[in-house]
Design a protein around this motif. Structure first.
Motif, PDB file in Angstrom:
ATOM      1  N   PHE B  36      51.431  44.625  34.918  1.00  0.00           N
ATOM      2  CA  PHE B  36      50.403  44.805  35.933  1.00  0.00           C
ATOM      3  C   PHE B  36      49.025  44.679  35.310  1.00  0.00           C
ATOM      4  CE2 PHE B  36      53.870  47.085  37.947  1.00  0.00           C
ATOM      5  CZ  PHE B  36      53.657  46.876  39.303  1.00  0.00           C
ATOM      6  N   ALA B  37      48.102  44.099  36.084  1.00  0.00           N
ATOM      7  CA  ALA B  37      46.680  44.226  35.736  1.00  0.00           C
ATOM      8  C   ALA B  37      46.039  44.904  36.939  1.00  0.00           C
ATOM      9  CB  ALA B  37      46.052  42.864  35.499  1.00  0.00           C
ATOM     10  N   GLY B  38      45.836  46.202  36.838  1.00  0.00           N
ATOM     11  CA  GLY B  38      45.389  46.952  38.012  1.00  0.00           C
ATOM     12  C   GLY B  38      46.460  46.872  39.087  1.00  0.00           C
ATOM     13  N   ASN B  39      46.082  46.374  40.275  1.00  0.00           N
ATOM     14  CA  ASN B  39      47.065  46.243  41.352  1.00  0.00           C
ATOM     15  C   ASN B  39      47.791  44.910  41.324  1.00  0.00           C
ATOM     16  OD1 ASN B  39      46.434  48.726  42.445  1.00  0.00           O
ATOM     17  ND2 ASN B  39      44.749  47.880  43.658  1.00  0.00           N
ATOM     18  N   HIS B  40      47.312  44.027  40.476  1.00  0.00           N
ATOM     19  CA  HIS B  40      47.899  42.690  40.425  1.00  0.00           C
ATOM     20  C   HIS B  40      49.215  42.740  39.640  1.00  0.00           C
ATOM     21  CE1 HIS B  40      47.257  38.172  39.350  1.00  0.00           C
ATOM     22  NE2 HIS B  40      48.404  38.413  39.933  1.00  0.00           N
ATOM     23  N   HIS B  41      50.307  42.463  40.327  1.00  0.00           N
ATOM     24  CA  HIS B  41      51.622  42.474  39.704  1.00  0.00           C
ATOM     25  C   HIS B  41      51.862  41.101  39.084  1.00  0.00           C
ATOM     26  CE1 HIS B  41      55.914  44.294  40.235  1.00  0.00           C
ATOM     27  NE2 HIS B  41      55.629  43.996  39.000  1.00  0.00           N
ATOM     28  N   ILE B  42      51.569  40.956  37.809  1.00  0.00           N
ATOM     29  CA  ILE B  42      51.586  39.622  37.196  1.00  0.00           C
ATOM     30  C   ILE B  42      53.014  39.154  36.910  1.00  0.00           C
ATOM     31  CG2 ILE B  42      50.818  38.236  35.242  1.00  0.00           C
ATOM     32  CD1 ILE B  42      48.447  40.061  34.955  1.00  0.00           C
ATOM     33  N   LEU B  43      53.821  40.037  36.322  1.00  0.00           N
ATOM     34  CA  LEU B  43      55.227  39.690  36.087  1.00  0.00           C
ATOM     35  C   LEU B  43      56.101  40.693  36.833  1.00  0.00           C
ATOM     36  CD1 LEU B  43      55.277  38.757  32.292  1.00  0.00           C
ATOM     37  CD2 LEU B  43      55.293  37.222  34.257  1.00  0.00           C
ATOM     38  N   GLY B  60      56.616  26.204  35.462  1.00  0.00           N
ATOM     39  CA  GLY B  60      56.083  26.784  36.693  1.00  0.00           C
ATOM     40  C   GLY B  60      54.634  26.426  36.880  1.00  0.00           C
ATOM     41  N   PRO B  61      54.159  26.541  38.111  1.00  0.00           N
ATOM     42  CA  PRO B  61      52.765  26.182  38.393  1.00  0.00           C
ATOM     43  C   PRO B  61      51.810  27.088  37.635  1.00  0.00           C
ATOM     44  CG  PRO B  61      53.758  27.258  40.290  1.00  0.00           C
ATOM     45  CD  PRO B  61      54.852  27.023  39.313  1.00  0.00           C
ATOM     46  N   SER B  62      50.600  26.616  37.438  1.00  0.00           N
ATOM     47  CA  SER B  62      49.679  27.403  36.631  1.00  0.00           C
ATOM     48  C   SER B  62      49.280  28.671  37.379  1.00  0.00           C
ATOM     49  CB  SER B  62      48.502  26.537  36.195  1.00  0.00           C
ATOM     50  OG  SER B  62      47.376  26.824  36.901  1.00  0.00           O
ATOM     51  N   GLY B  63      49.174  29.761  36.625  1.00  0.00           N
ATOM     52  CA  GLY B  63      48.874  31.055  37.229  1.00  0.00           C
ATOM     53  C   GLY B  63      50.117  31.851  37.581  1.00  0.00           C
ATOM     54  N   CYS B  64      51.323  31.315  37.293  1.00  0.00           N
ATOM     55  CA  CYS B  64      52.527  32.020  37.698  1.00  0.00           C
ATOM     56  C   CYS B  64      52.947  33.075  36.684  1.00  0.00           C
ATOM     57  CB  CYS B  64      53.676  31.032  37.942  1.00  0.00           C
ATOM     58  SG  CYS B  64      54.317  30.290  36.440  1.00  0.00           S
ATOM     59  N   GLY B  65      52.282  33.122  35.542  1.00  0.00           N
ATOM     60  CA  GLY B  65      52.570  34.189  34.581  1.00  0.00           C
ATOM     61  C   GLY B  65      53.276  33.747  33.310  1.00  0.00           C
ATOM     62  N   LYS B  66      53.314  32.445  33.066  1.00  0.00           N
ATOM     63  CA  LYS B  66      54.032  31.954  31.887  1.00  0.00           C
ATOM     64  C   LYS B  66      53.404  32.460  30.596  1.00  0.00           C
ATOM     65  CE  LYS B  66      53.219  27.619  32.955  1.00  0.00           C
ATOM     66  NZ  LYS B  66      52.351  27.783  34.115  1.00  0.00           N
ATOM     67  N   THR B  67      52.077  32.339  30.519  1.00  0.00           N
ATOM     68  CA  THR B  67      51.403  32.778  29.301  1.00  0.00           C
ATOM     69  C   THR B  67      51.581  34.274  29.081  1.00  0.00           C
ATOM     70  OG1 THR B  67      49.774  31.015  29.479  1.00  0.00           O
ATOM     71  CG2 THR B  67      49.156  32.906  28.148  1.00  0.00           C
ATOM     72  N   THR B  68      51.471  35.024  30.163  1.00  0.00           N
ATOM     73  CA  THR B  68      51.619  36.470  30.046  1.00  0.00           C
ATOM     74  C   THR B  68      53.019  36.824  29.544  1.00  0.00           C
ATOM     75  OG1 THR B  68      50.105  36.669  31.905  1.00  0.00           O
ATOM     76  CG2 THR B  68      51.316  38.643  31.267  1.00  0.00           C
ATOM     77  N   LEU B  69      54.030  36.119  30.054  1.00  0.00           N
ATOM     78  CA  LEU B  69      55.396  36.377  29.601  1.00  0.00           C
ATOM     79  C   LEU B  69      55.520  36.079  28.107  1.00  0.00           C
ATOM     80  CD1 LEU B  69      58.313  37.073  30.104  1.00  0.00           C
ATOM     81  CD2 LEU B  69      58.702  34.768  30.992  1.00  0.00           C
ATOM     82  N   LEU B  79      46.358  43.351  23.239  1.00  0.00           N
ATOM     83  CA  LEU B  79      44.922  43.068  23.095  1.00  0.00           C
ATOM     84  C   LEU B  79      44.165  43.295  24.387  1.00  0.00           C
ATOM     85  CD1 LEU B  79      44.475  39.767  21.085  1.00  0.00           C
ATOM     86  CD2 LEU B  79      43.980  42.092  20.396  1.00  0.00           C
ATOM     87  N   TYR B  80      44.869  43.225  25.498  1.00  0.00           N
ATOM     88  CA  TYR B  80      44.213  43.326  26.793  1.00  0.00           C
ATOM     89  C   TYR B  80      44.512  44.697  27.365  1.00  0.00           C
ATOM     90  CZ  TYR B  80      44.168  38.336  25.959  1.00  0.00           C
ATOM     91  OH  TYR B  80      43.994  37.109  25.388  1.00  0.00           O
ATOM     92  N   LYS B  81      43.538  45.566  27.236  1.00  0.00           N
ATOM     93  CA  LYS B  81      43.777  46.954  27.616  1.00  0.00           C
ATOM     94  C   LYS B  81      44.073  47.099  29.096  1.00  0.00           C
ATOM     95  CE  LYS B  81      41.740  49.340  23.802  1.00  0.00           C
ATOM     96  NZ  LYS B  81      40.819  48.394  23.159  1.00  0.00           N
ATOM     97  N   GLU B  82      43.637  46.110  29.894  1.00  0.00           N
ATOM     98  CA  GLU B  82      43.837  46.216  31.339  1.00  0.00           C
ATOM     99  C   GLU B  82      45.288  45.933  31.734  1.00  0.00           C
ATOM    100  OE1 GLU B  82      41.983  44.142  29.728  1.00  0.00           O
ATOM    101  OE2 GLU B  82      42.206  42.079  30.415  1.00  0.00           O
ATOM    102  N   LEU B  83      46.083  45.386  30.812  1.00  0.00           N
ATOM    103  CA  LEU B  83      47.460  45.060  31.159  1.00  0.00           C
ATOM    104  C   LEU B  83      48.387  46.242  30.902  1.00  0.00           C
ATOM    105  CD1 LEU B  83      47.871  41.434  29.711  1.00  0.00           C
ATOM    106  CD2 LEU B  83      47.250  42.130  32.015  1.00  0.00           C
ATOM    107  N   LYS B  84      49.218  46.549  31.897  1.00  0.00           N
ATOM    108  CA  LYS B  84      50.235  47.602  31.737  1.00  0.00           C
ATOM    109  C   LYS B  84      51.598  46.924  31.680  1.00  0.00           C
ATOM    110  CE  LYS B  84      47.840  51.489  32.091  1.00  0.00           C
ATOM    111  NZ  LYS B  84      46.867  50.783  31.227  1.00  0.00           N
TER     112      LYS B  84
END
Ligand code: ADP
Ligand code: MG
Lengths: 295, 273
Positions: B36-43, B60-69, B79-84
């Motif tokens: 999660f990034a705040g309310n945004h459920h990324i994965l 997958g299309p860009s923005g679908c969460g590949k990099t985050t995965l 490194l990204y404190k906003e990510l839970k």
């Protein structure tokens, strides 16, 4: 229609070139004007003697600038020694380790600090730093000090330069792409190693130019330093003694410079030295930047 | 000793018949991963098994969460404190999301190749030597040997051997990307995490990287993020199709590409071709 566009194009181009030429020639014209104003002094004493002598009695025609040049360099050096490491570590902490929250709080604080007029720093120096140096630090070290001293000047100047240099360093570190940090980390670096080996290294030119601009600003800073530095013409390595930097000399005596022969020329010469030293500082730092970028 | 021999034996088996892919044990397992990034459920509740010595393509299309995965897999998400991040990621035996093991050591198992090459601000030689030195190796000869070996592995040695001590900035982007690959391989990772590694490259350099991956999978487990359908089709041994932070389909590329089940995958394939 076309004609109009061509004319506009021509006008805008000449206008830009003129503006550029004015900006470029500004330091030169200032330098030349100061030189001619200071000229009567050179007829009386050699340049070498002017900057190497420490005899200063304007009414007798003795103009030795060494104490002033030395004080200026000394105060600037002290302030740099205090401010540079503080700024570097604060900038690293804020850009690499701190939470977003803290950065959001710190940004306006730094901007406010940078915007405080120097007279307020000076007042604050008189209220806090001067007594601290004279009544606390000096007795602890078993030294006599009036408080109004080169050390007090250096501390006040450092405080003034910190927000200025800090802002530039933060900008510098923020331009390092996060991908570079990720690369170092994924090779097995710890966070501190990634900062030391990659972030700082990548930022060398930026760090050096921030420091250079900070020093140049410190060297020319007048009011706050003048208020705490003691303003006594003497040549001493003891930072607990009073000093008399060049900008203070000019500002203190500008009103009465016409009352003594050649005093006006002497002050113009002081300004010229100031300008030249700042140019030299800039050139030295440009050279460093050039060297680091070449590698 | 015995074990070693049998290990190489299975590797050999895999290399030789490229087509007849024996099912490999999975060595990276992701269970109920949520980011999660705040309310945004990324994965969204990702469950995934990555087979050993295979190229697993995340598509997958860009923005679908590949990099985050991908970044979750080597804890760069830290490194990204906003990510839970929650869930489990087992690499070999350890759950890296809930371990107190040394994070740099974990990351050294996961070589990263990013979208754009990011050479370190040191010489070409030192770029490759960096990770080796971080491993504590001090012997100059050993480092020299490994630098050369890794640069050869990515086919860069002949191009750079006369300018090892120059800055990598003088290299082309394609060469820089191979340098970054060599530098990652030098720490002897078990995995290669590649995030659209050819998207900034020209077709020739892309081809070189693709061919390298075909070679490298003999020794490494590769997770390749791409949004280029053709690249996925060329390289994948295992496909994972994602959309809006969810895994939509996964499995054997023959099946997934020929008979996509979901409408999203079908749509994506129509647009991609
Ligand atoms: N650190 C972050 N903070 C907030 N949102 C993020 C962060 N990282 C990624 N996202 C969001 O997560 C989504 C997936 O991003 P990403 O993993 O980069 O997608 P992809 O690599 O598939 O293009 C995007 O909507 C992006 O905006
Ligand atoms: Mg991406």
């Amino acid at each position: 229609m076309i004609l109009k566009r061509v004319v506009f194009d021509w006008l805008s181009r000449t206008w830009m070139i003129t503006a550029l030429a004015i900006i470029l020639s500004l330091p030169l014209t200032i330098g030349i004007a100061l030189y001619f104003k200071a000229n009567p002094l050179f007829e009386m004493q050699s340049l070498a003697r002017l900057i190497s002598s420490s005899d200063w009695s304007p009414s007798e025609g003795d103009f030795g600038f060494l104490p002033f040049i030395f004080s200026s360099l000394y105060v600037t050096l002290l302030s740099f020694l205090f401010a540079a490491p503080v700024c570097l570590f604060a900038a690293i902490y804020l850009t690499q380790f701190a939470s977003k929250r803290l950065i959001q709080v710190m940004h306006p604080v730094i901007d406010i600090l940078a915007g405080i007029p120097s007279v307020i720093y000076g007042m604050w120096g008189i209220l806090i730093i001067v007594p601290f140096v004279g009544d606390v630090l000096a007795p602890v070290l078993n030294i006599k000090s009036p408080g109004y001293s080169i050390l007090a000047g250096g501390i006040v100047l450092a405080l003034m330069c910190i927000p200025y240099m800090l802002n530039m360093l933060i900008e510098t570190f923020n331009t390092v792409p996060i991908g570079l940090k990720e690369a170092a980390l994924s090779l097995g670096a710890t966070r501190w190693e990634s900062v030391k080996h990659v972030i700082i290294r990548k930022s060398y030119p930026g760090i050096i130019s921030s420091y250079g601009l900070g020093i140049a600003k410190a060297f020319g800073e007048t009011l706050a330093v003048m208020m705490v530095v003691g303003n006594m013409v003497q040549l001493t390595f003891n930072p607990f003694e009073a000093g008399y930097p060049l900008p203070a000399l000019i500002a203190n005596n500008y009103g009465e410079m016409l009352s003594i022969p050649r005093y006006d020329s002497a002050l113009m010469f002081a300004a010229l030295i100031l300008l030249i030293v700042i140019l030299i500082i800039n050139l030295i730092f440009r050279y460093f930047i050039y060297q680091t970028q070449k590698q | 000793m015995n074990i070693k021999v049998s290990e190489t034996a299975t590797e050999q088996l895999v290399i030789a018949p490229e087509l007849k892919l024996k099912k490999q044990p999975s060595i990276l397992r992701i269970k109920n991963l949520n980011v999660f990034a705040g309310n945004h459920h990324i994965l969204k509740n990702i469950n995934l098994e990555i087979p050993k010595n295979r190229i697993t393509v995340l598509l997958g299309p860009s923005g679908c969460g590949k990099t985050t995965l991908l970044k979750s897999m080597n804890k760069l998400t830290d490194l990204y404190k906003e990510l839970k991040v929650s869930g489990q990621i087992y690499i070999e035996k350890d759950d890296i999301l809930n371990t107190n093991k040394n994070i740099p050591n974990i990351r050294q198992k996961m070589g990263l190749l990013s979208q754009k090459p990011y050479p370190l601000p040191v010489s070409i030689y030192k770029n490759v030597a960096y990770g080796i030195k971080l491993k504590g190796v001090r012997d100059k000869k050993l480092i020299d040997y490994n630098v050369e070996k890794k640069l050869k592995e990515v086919g860069l040695w002949d191009e750079v051997k006369d300018r090892l001590h120059l800055s990598p900035e003088s290299l082309s982007i394609g060469q820089q990307q191979r340098l970054c690959l060599a530098r990652g391989l030098a720490v002897k990772p078990h995995f290669i995490l590649a995030d659209e590694p050819t998207s900034a490259l020209d077709p020739v350099s892309s081809k070189i990287i693709e061919n390298l991956f075909r070679e490298l999978k003999k020794h490494y487990t590769i997770i390749l993020v791409t949004h280029v359908l053709r690249q996925a089709q060329r390289l994948a041994d295992n496909v994972v199709f994602m959309n809006y932070g969810e895994i939509i389909e996964q499995g054997n590329p023959e099946k997934v590409f020929k008979y996509p089940r979901s409408s999203q995958m079908k749509e994506y394939m129509v647009e991609g071709n």
